[in-house]
Design an enzyme around this catalytic site. Structure first.
Site, PDB file in Angstrom:
ATOM      1  CE  LYS A  27      55.754  42.568  38.104  1.00 16.73           C
ATOM      2  NZ  LYS A  27      55.288  43.892  38.577  1.00 16.73           N
TER       3      LYS A  27
ATOM      4  CD  GLU B 142      38.861  42.889  42.699  1.00 18.27           C
ATOM      5  OE1 GLU B 142      39.586  42.711  41.714  1.00 18.27           O
ATOM      6  OE2 GLU B 142      39.154  42.508  43.844  1.00 18.27           O
TER       7      GLU B 142
ATOM      8  CD  GLU C 261      45.966  34.019  48.246  1.00 24.03           C
ATOM      9  OE1 GLU C 261      44.779  34.385  48.255  1.00 24.03           O
ATOM     10  OE2 GLU C 261      46.381  33.071  48.914  1.00 24.03           O
TER      11      GLU C 261
ATOM     12  CB  CYS D 268      41.360  40.976  47.580  1.00 29.23           C
ATOM     13  SG  CYS D 268      42.345  40.526  49.010  1.00 29.23           S
TER      14      CYS D 268
END
Ligand code: NAD
Length: 465
Positions: A155, A357, A229, A263
């Site tokens: 997906k 983040e 991840e 990331c």
């Protein structure tokens, strides 16, 4: 139906039908059928498919570039000349890796028995991908799983599905059996339908840490294997003997590549106090040269952020930040979701701009007074994905690297990756490795086959007294 928006213009570019939970269940069933045959293919069969796919992807570069650029806004040259060739190299690596899996072997481990250790695939893998590198992430999920003999239902993120749909079409053209790779579309709900489907044996997600938790929770009842991840907040540690010119270039690249939506992006730069002001000047000069602009122009270094909502989120972090904004700090007043390279000095270590983040081209700088303090500050966030050390002293770089709680440390650079090297983090950045042999191994399980070879008359001697 999901309407896809071009982040560089804010205008719709296409629409893609949303899958339903019934579609997910059907895809998983088809995946299971495909798996029952694919698991018995030879490594050579799997490698051949992936090599054909790599060739087809190479031949389809223009179309894949168009799809990826329209949905992400990233500079076309960056994708066509960098990310796409890298993804092709990943596929070719996985083809080779399929033929050299570790963890197999045979031997007499117990008297009278021959043991065989055999690596077998896991089954149907439910994979969920993010929007920041849609094509590469799809390759990182699909390549090792198929190489190891699994079927995949993937997906993509709702904003960026088309390059993954295209990859699945190329996979079919390469000769993949029906059902081996399928794509379902939609958001978190469809993601959860995939994670919880009883026909899925393992789930993998690349996404935020919160999403990783939700996926892990969804996998609990089925006791499924999980590959996560997740987010990052990479520090760059600049020691007093570093080349500031190299550092300014490398950290700027690390902070602004893909508009900071990476990331492993350099997000916190800790600088030896004796060179703090000088380093800030060098960073300011380097970041000022990064050109946001039209993704189709060769003059452009970075594109927009992915959406208006994400631009507001990034700007929210910056407007709430403690410290001095030295560069940028406001959305660019133009069509599209552009945000400029932003440099902030002296924020509080405990504040959200240092801890959270942001996923934008925002770099926060802080001074340190000792090696111990640099290590402590670098490790002081919930994340543990990437890091860099800038120093001319190799022994110091090694010493510091060994103390960082992260998946990767670069010395005198920030960002480069290779198909052979594992990518993945620790702590809030998740677990599981993408790329390398490690990734292929994660999509397989070692079994023990124990075959009695002793002559019948020797049997009694095996019994305990
Ligand atoms: P996201 O977490 O919002 O979404 C990622 C994917 O998960 C999407 O496909 C989304 O639809 C799906 N999803 C969201 N909630 C879900 C749920 N509850 N159950 C099942 N699926 C769900 O992330 P994003 O905004 O698309 O991407 C950015 C994030 O990805 C950042 O945190 C970034 O650090 C991370 N990322 C990590 C790596 C890595 O290798 N560690 C690489 C790229 C991106």
């Amino acid at each position: 139906m999901t309407i896809l928006i071009n982040p560089a213009t804010g205008e719709p570019v296409d629409e893609v039908p949303d899958s339903t939970p019934t579609d997910v269940a059907a895809a998983v069933r088809a995946g299971r059928d495909a798996f029952t045959h694919w698991r018995d293919t030879t490594p050579a069969d799997r490698a051949r498919l992936l090599l054909r796919l790599a060739d087809l992807v190479e031949a389809d570069a223009e179309e894949l570039t168009r799809l990826e650029v329209e949905e992400t806004g990233k500079p076309a040259a960056v994708f066509r000349d960098g990310e796409l060739p890298f993804a092709i190299d990943n596929l070719r690596f996985f083809a080779g890796a399929a033929r050299s899996l570790d963890g197999t072997g045979a031997g007499v481990l117990s008297s009278g028995y021959t043991s065989a250790l055999i690596r077998r695939p896991i089954g149907v893998i439910g994979s969920i991908a993010p929007w920041n590198f849609p094509f590469i992430m799809a390759v990182w999920k699909i390549g090792p799983a198929i190489a190891a003999g699994n079927a995949v239902v993937i997906k993509p993120a709702p904003a960026t599905p088309r390059s993954t749909l295209r990859l699945a079409a190329l996979m079919a053209e390469a000769g993949a059996p029906e059902g081996l790779l399928q794509v379902v579309t939609g958001g978190a709900g469809i993601g959860q339908a995939l994670v919880t489907d009883p026909g899925v044996d393992m789930v993998g997600v690349t996404g935020s840490t919160a999403t990783g938790r939700a996926v892990m929770r969804g996998a609990v009842d089925g006791l499924k294997r999980v590959h996560l991840e997740l987010g990052g907040k990479a520090p760059a540690l600049v020691f007093d003997d570093a080349s500031l010119a190299d550092m300014a270039f490398g950290v700027t690249m690390g902070a602004t590549y893909n508009t900071g939506q990476d990331c492993t992006a350099a997000t916190r730069v800790y600088i030896a106090r004796s060179r703090y002001d000088e380093a800030l000047e060098a960073l300011h000069a380097a970041m000022e040269q990064v050109r946001p602009g039209d993704p189709w122009s060769d003059e452009t270094d970075i594109g927009p952020l992915i959406s208006a909502a994400h631009r507001d989120r990034v700007n929210g972090f910056v407007t709430r930040a403690s410290g001095r904004v030295l560069l940028g700090g406001k959305p660019i007043d133009a069509p599209g979701f552009y945000y400029p390279p932003t440099l902030i000095a002296d924020a509080d270590q405990s504040s959200e701009i240092v801890q959270g983040e942001i996923f934008g081209p925002v770099l926060v700088a802080l001074p340190f007074d000792s090696e111990e303090e640099a290590v402590r500050l670098a490790n002081d966030t919930p994340y543990g994905l990437a890091s860099s050390i800038w120093s001319a002293d190799v022994a110091r770089a090694l010493r510091v690297a060994h103390q960082l709680d992260v998946g990767v440390t670069w010395v005198n650079d920030h960002l480069p990756i290779a198909s052979e090297a594992p990518h993945g983090g620790v702590k809030g950045s998740g677990f599981g490795k993408d790329m390398s042999q490690e990734a292929v191994q994660e999509y397989s399980v070692v079994r023990h086959l124990m075959i009695k070879h002793a002559a019948p008359e020797a049997r009694d001697s095996f019994r305990p007294a």
